[in-house]
Write a protein that holds these residues in place. Structure first.
Motif, PDB file in Angstrom:
ATOM      1  N   VAL A  35      69.833  74.909  32.734  1.00 14.94           N
ATOM      2  CA  VAL A  35      71.223  75.078  33.170  1.00 14.94           C
ATOM      3  C   VAL A  35      71.616  76.544  33.047  1.00 14.94           C
ATOM      4  O   VAL A  35      71.475  77.146  31.981  1.00 14.94           O
ATOM      5  CB  VAL A  35      72.175  74.210  32.329  1.00 14.94           C
TER       6      VAL A  35
ATOM      7  N   LEU B  41      77.405  69.336  27.978  1.00 10.15           N
ATOM      8  CA  LEU B  41      75.986  69.425  27.628  1.00 10.15           C
ATOM      9  C   LEU B  41      75.710  68.756  26.282  1.00 10.15           C
ATOM     10  O   LEU B  41      74.668  68.117  26.092  1.00 10.15           O
ATOM     11  CB  LEU B  41      75.546  70.883  27.591  1.00 10.15           C
TER      12      LEU B  41
ATOM     13  N   ILE C   2      70.193  73.897  37.804  1.00  7.17           N
ATOM     14  CA  ILE C   2      71.586  73.901  38.221  1.00  7.17           C
ATOM     15  C   ILE C   2      72.296  75.100  37.618  1.00  7.17           C
ATOM     16  O   ILE C   2      71.946  75.543  36.515  1.00  7.17           O
ATOM     17  CB  ILE C   2      72.293  72.590  37.808  1.00  7.17           C
TER      18      ILE C   2
ATOM     19  N   TRP D 234      72.976  73.480  43.103  1.00  9.64           N
ATOM     20  CA  TRP D 234      71.573  73.153  42.917  1.00  9.64           C
ATOM     21  C   TRP D 234      70.892  73.057  44.282  1.00  9.64           C
ATOM     22  O   TRP D 234      71.551  72.907  45.310  1.00  9.64           O
ATOM     23  CB  TRP D 234      71.430  71.838  42.166  1.00  9.64           C
TER      24      TRP D 234
ATOM     25  N   GLY E 170      69.524  76.543  28.227  1.00 10.73           N
ATOM     26  CA  GLY E 170      70.654  77.256  28.791  1.00 10.73           C
ATOM     27  C   GLY E 170      70.341  78.720  29.026  1.00 10.73           C
ATOM     28  O   GLY E 170      69.653  79.352  28.220  1.00 10.73           O
TER      29      GLY E 170
ATOM     30  N   LEU F 188      67.257  70.421  26.895  1.00  4.85           N
ATOM     31  CA  LEU F 188      68.201  71.250  27.634  1.00  4.85           C
ATOM     32  C   LEU F 188      67.942  72.720  27.341  1.00  4.85           C
ATOM     33  O   LEU F 188      67.823  73.125  26.181  1.00  4.85           O
ATOM     34  CB  LEU F 188      69.638  70.886  27.240  1.00  4.85           C
TER      35      LEU F 188
ATOM     36  N   GLY G 136      79.178  73.058  40.203  1.00  8.43           N
ATOM     37  CA  GLY G 136      77.738  73.068  39.989  1.00  8.43           C
ATOM     38  C   GLY G 136      77.016  73.321  41.293  1.00  8.43           C
ATOM     39  O   GLY G 136      77.429  72.852  42.355  1.00  8.43           O
TER      40      GLY G 136
ATOM     41  N   LEU H 222      67.954  66.137  36.580  1.00  3.91           N
ATOM     42  CA  LEU H 222      69.074  66.734  37.321  1.00  3.91           C
ATOM     43  C   LEU H 222      69.909  65.636  37.965  1.00  3.91           C
ATOM     44  O   LEU H 222      71.145  65.666  37.891  1.00  3.91           O
ATOM     45  CB  LEU H 222      68.558  67.694  38.390  1.00  3.91           C
TER      46      LEU H 222
ATOM     47  N   ILE I 189      76.260  76.564  36.824  1.00  3.22           N
ATOM     48  CA  ILE I 189      77.666  76.175  36.738  1.00  3.22           C
ATOM     49  C   ILE I 189      78.499  77.449  36.734  1.00  3.22           C
ATOM     50  O   ILE I 189      78.375  78.275  35.825  1.00  3.22           O
ATOM     51  CB  ILE I 189      77.916  75.337  35.479  1.00  3.22           C
TER      52      ILE I 189
END
Length: 315
Positions: free
Chosen positions: A96, A111, A144, A275, A125, A123, A273, A284, A146
């Protein structure tokens, strides 16, 4: 070659202590189970069971073979469970990207809750500016990104996620700090400090749009510094800044936050978001469904609804 089915028969017979009881538990005929165990013994060239009238007990070689067979079956079942979890998005990885503060706000909460519901998902980041995030999606390093706003990008899918309040960060001794409600017109004549990297440029454009007028343009200093450094400089006096409510998690002594209000209430800024449409990562898909459920949004077209029902939160 010994088949997994034959190992399963062997384990069942050893645990039951009887071919007949093992056959009943497996819902097969006793003759079928006996034949497979006998074939296994012939292929191995050793006797695994002492066959008696009252049942069947393992030989010494049988006990050794059983321990290995049980380990193989356990690892096989764990492997199949991992495959199922990975294919339906309950396990795997999700990268992410973002450029907002992760100290508080909806990004952190989303998250964190997704990780709680999916503990087998790793996950990762990445905090980068907008251009780097878009490049990361394009080259597959990110699943993805954000970001603020709803700007379309060629080749990318997107949807609105949530919104956050817009706040003024100011020294605690500032005259406006005594007010419960601040409007844009109250900020005319103030000196602003923003980061050069995102979301600084977007915030600058917002300030120019809200405060700019014929004969007046807000004084905005853009510095190549981090978000927490901006707040530390503000604590010294001489500047204020505009931040999203996710910055509330950054605690800097001497800095206070106040909401910015417009005629219809406090001002909010939207997050979306982005993607790649051809990203086939099951995690995802599950994350997108999770966000849609959490913020009471319609599901992504063509995607099955998530089996989890996290607590909903208004956007």
């Amino acid at each position: 070659m010994i088949e997994l089915r034959q190992l399963r028969y062997l384990i069942a017979a050893a645990e039951a202590g009887s071919f007949s009881r093992a056959a009943r538990s497996l819902n097969i005929k006793q003759a079928t189970l006996s034949r497979h165990i006998l074939e296994t013994e012939k292929r191995l060239g050793m006797v695994l069971f002492d066959r008696k009238t009252r049942g069947a007990t393992l030989t010494a070689n049988g006990a050794t073979y059983l321990r290995v067979a049980q380990r193989i079956m356990k690892e096989w079942e764990e492997l199949n469970a991992w495959v199922r979890a990975t294919n339906n998005g309950h396990a795997g990885k999700l990268a992410v990207g973002f450029y907002t503060s992760f100290s508080a706000g909806n990004l952190r909460a989303t998250l964190s809750e997704f990780g709680k519901y999916h503990p087998d998902v790793r996950l990762r980041g990445f905090e980068r500016d907008r251009d780097m995030l878009l490049a990361g999606i394009e080259n597959g390093l990110l699943d993805i990104a954000i970001m603020i706003g709803e700007a379309p990008y060629q080749g990318l899918m997107s949807r609105s996620f949530w919104s956050e309040r817009i706040l003024v960060a100011m020294p605690e001794g500032h005259a406006l700090a005594q007010r419960d409600r601040i409007h844009w017109t109250d900020l005319i004549g103030e000196r602003f400090l923003l980061m050069e990297q995102d979301p600084g440029p977007e915030t600058r454009n917002m300030l120019l749009g809200k405060l700019g007028m014929p004969g007046y343009s807000p004084e905005i200093d853009m510095e190549d510094i981090r978000r927490d450094t901006v707040l530390s400089v503000i604590a010294l006096g001489g500047h204020i800044s505009i931040v999203a409510e996710s910055a509330l998690g950054i605690h800097v002594p001497g800095v206070v936050f106040r909401e910015v209000h417009e005629t219809n209430g406090h001002m909010r800024i939207g997050f979306s978001g982005y993607w790649r449409e051809d990203n086939d990562n099951p995690v995802l898909r599950r994350f997108l469904d999770f966000v849609a459920t959490r913020y009471s949004q319609p599901p992504i077209p063509g995607r099955p609804p998530s089996s989890q029902q996290p607590g909903k939160e208004p956007s």
